[in-house]
Design a protein around this motif. Sequence first.
Motif, PDB file in Angstrom:
ATOM      1  N   UNK A 178       0.854  -1.170   0.000  1.00 36.27           N
ATOM      2  CA  UNK A 178       0.000   0.000   0.000  1.00 36.27           C
ATOM      3  C   UNK A 178       0.901   1.233   0.000  1.00 36.27           C
ATOM      4  N   UNK A 179       0.650   2.118  -0.947  1.00 41.79           N
ATOM      5  CA  UNK A 179       1.505   3.297  -1.040  1.00 41.79           C
ATOM      6  C   UNK A 179       0.984   4.418  -0.141  1.00 41.79           C
ATOM      7  N   UNK A 180       1.774   5.470  -0.066  1.00 40.32           N
ATOM      8  CA  UNK A 180       1.487   6.598   0.825  1.00 40.32           C
ATOM      9  C   UNK A 180       0.147   7.270   0.495  1.00 40.32           C
ATOM     10  N   UNK A 181      -0.167   7.390  -0.784  1.00 42.94           N
ATOM     11  CA  UNK A 181      -1.423   8.049  -1.183  1.00 42.94           C
ATOM     12  C   UNK A 181      -2.627   7.225  -0.705  1.00 42.94           C
ATOM     13  N   UNK A 182      -2.560   5.897  -0.882  1.00 37.18           N
ATOM     14  CA  UNK A 182      -3.650   5.043  -0.405  1.00 37.18           C
ATOM     15  C   UNK A 182      -3.802   5.132   1.104  1.00 37.18           C
TER      16      UNK A 182
END
Length: 136
Positions: A1-5
Amino acid sequence: MDKIELQEAHEAVTRALDEVAVIKKQVDKAKGWSWFDIMSDSILGSYFKRERIKGINNSVVSLQKHLNKAVAELKDIDLDVDLHISDNHNDQLLDVWFDNIFTDARVHKEINILQDNLKRLESQLHDILGVLNKYL
């Protein structure tokens, strides 16, 4: 899971918590009217209690949108909780026009269950927010 998610999930959980706070206040008001309705034999108490229940159910729709967003971002969590109080035509008819202690007691019990479910959901959301904060 990336930072934006993670940020989107954090925002959705935060908004859900805000909505839970609003609903808890609405439930407290409905519970007050529920007590009034039980103790009195007044159509007025039933009417205002039903109006509060309609408001609660409308707010639950908004809360559900935030929860769906959070669940979509955090694919492995389950936030399925029953936050609905029955408010169909028959409920209105029995509670307002044929005001009786049995219907009043049933609705009061539903309000108590809703309060418990909201507390449990709020706790889950705070736990999720705590985990998200660690990753942000």
